[in-house]
Design a protein around this motif. Structure first.
Motif, short mmCIF file in Angstrom:
data_model
loop_
_atom_site.label_atom_id
_atom_site.label_comp_id
_atom_site.label_asym_id
_atom_site.label_seq_id
_atom_site.Cartn_x
_atom_site.Cartn_y
_atom_site.Cartn_z
N GLU A 1 -45.81 -15.04 21.34
CA GLU A 1 -45.55 -16.39 20.84
C GLU A 1 -46.11 -16.61 19.44
O GLU A 1 -45.69 -17.50 18.73
N ALA A 2 -47.08 -15.79 19.05
CA ALA A 2 -47.72 -15.95 17.74
C ALA A 2 -46.95 -15.27 16.62
O ALA A 2 -47.18 -15.56 15.44
N TRP A 3 -46.01 -14.39 16.95
CA TRP A 3 -45.40 -13.55 15.92
C TRP A 3 -44.58 -14.32 14.91
O TRP A 3 -44.53 -13.94 13.74
N ILE B 1 -47.11 -15.57 12.52
CA ILE B 1 -47.70 -14.46 11.77
C ILE B 1 -46.72 -13.97 10.72
O ILE B 1 -47.09 -13.70 9.57
N LYS B 2 -45.44 -13.87 11.09
CA LYS B 2 -44.43 -13.45 10.13
C LYS B 2 -44.39 -14.42 8.95
O LYS B 2 -44.32 -14.01 7.79
N VAL C 1 -52.83 -17.40 9.84
CA VAL C 1 -52.78 -16.51 10.99
C VAL C 1 -53.54 -17.15 12.15
O VAL C 1 -53.08 -17.11 13.30
N GLY C 2 -54.68 -17.74 11.86
CA GLY C 2 -55.43 -18.45 12.90
C GLY C 2 -54.64 -19.59 13.51
O GLY C 2 -54.64 -19.78 14.73
N VAL C 3 -53.92 -20.35 12.68
CA VAL C 3 -53.06 -21.43 13.18
C VAL C 3 -51.98 -20.86 14.10
O VAL C 3 -51.70 -21.40 15.17
N ALA C 4 -51.37 -19.74 13.70
CA ALA C 4 -50.31 -19.13 14.51
C ALA C 4 -50.84 -18.69 15.87
O ALA C 4 -50.20 -18.93 16.91
N LEU D 1 -51.57 -19.61 21.72
CA LEU D 1 -52.44 -19.79 22.89
C LEU D 1 -52.22 -21.16 23.53
O LEU D 1 -52.21 -21.28 24.75
N ARG D 2 -51.99 -22.17 22.68
CA ARG D 2 -51.70 -23.52 23.21
C ARG D 2 -50.41 -23.51 24.02
O ARG D 2 -50.34 -24.05 25.12
#
Length: 145
Positions: free
Chosen positions: A19-21, A24-25, A132-135, A140-141
């Motif tokens: 879900e983070a990708w 991150i992209k 990146v931390g926000v992503a 996680l949320r």
């Protein structure tokens, strides 16, 4: 950030939730563009605009690449996973004066090393880490963690 820190960050990001990708992209792409623009601007400011090297800043380019298993996911439109994304930023040798841009990064006998690319990367580093931390937080949320 030392090379070992970058290696650790790359390893950590390769294990990020799927879900983070997308985030991150976006972080990698936006940061690559910002580094490219700052690098070109740094070259323009450090190399005399009136000199014979006035096109050197315009030779800086970037490519955003999908690597490893995420290439198939990207092609299918289902997000990242696998090893991830990478950006290549630097002089495009096919562009006017691109082959000369490295002179100011590394220096040579009559040209001091000014490190415009390294300076651009260091300037962008905190913003990249933030996004990146926000992503990852958003992923996680969404995962309920």
């Amino acid at each position: 950030m030392a090379d070992s820190d970058l290696t650790k960050l790359a390893h950590d990001l390769s294990n990020a939730p799927v879900e983070a990708w997308d985030g991150i992209k976006k972080a990698v792409g936006d940061s690559a563009l910002a580094i490219k623009d700052t690098w070109a601007e740094n070259l323009g400011g450090k190399v005399n605009e009136g000199s014979a090297f006035k096109w050197i800043g315009g030779s800086i380019d970037y490519d955003l690449n999908v690597t490893g298993a995420s290439l198939a996911r990207e092609a299918l439109g289902i997000g990242g996973g696998g090893t991830g994304y990478q950006a290549e930023i630097g002089p495009n040798l096919a562009r006017r004066q691109g082959a000369m841009a490295g002179w100011w990064e590394e220096g040579m006998r009559n040209i001091p090393a000014l490190h415009p690319g390294y300076d651009a990367m260091k300037k962008e580093e905190p913003r990249f880490e933030f996004w990146v931390g926000v992503a990852v937080d958003e992923a996680l949320r969404k995962s309920g963690l």
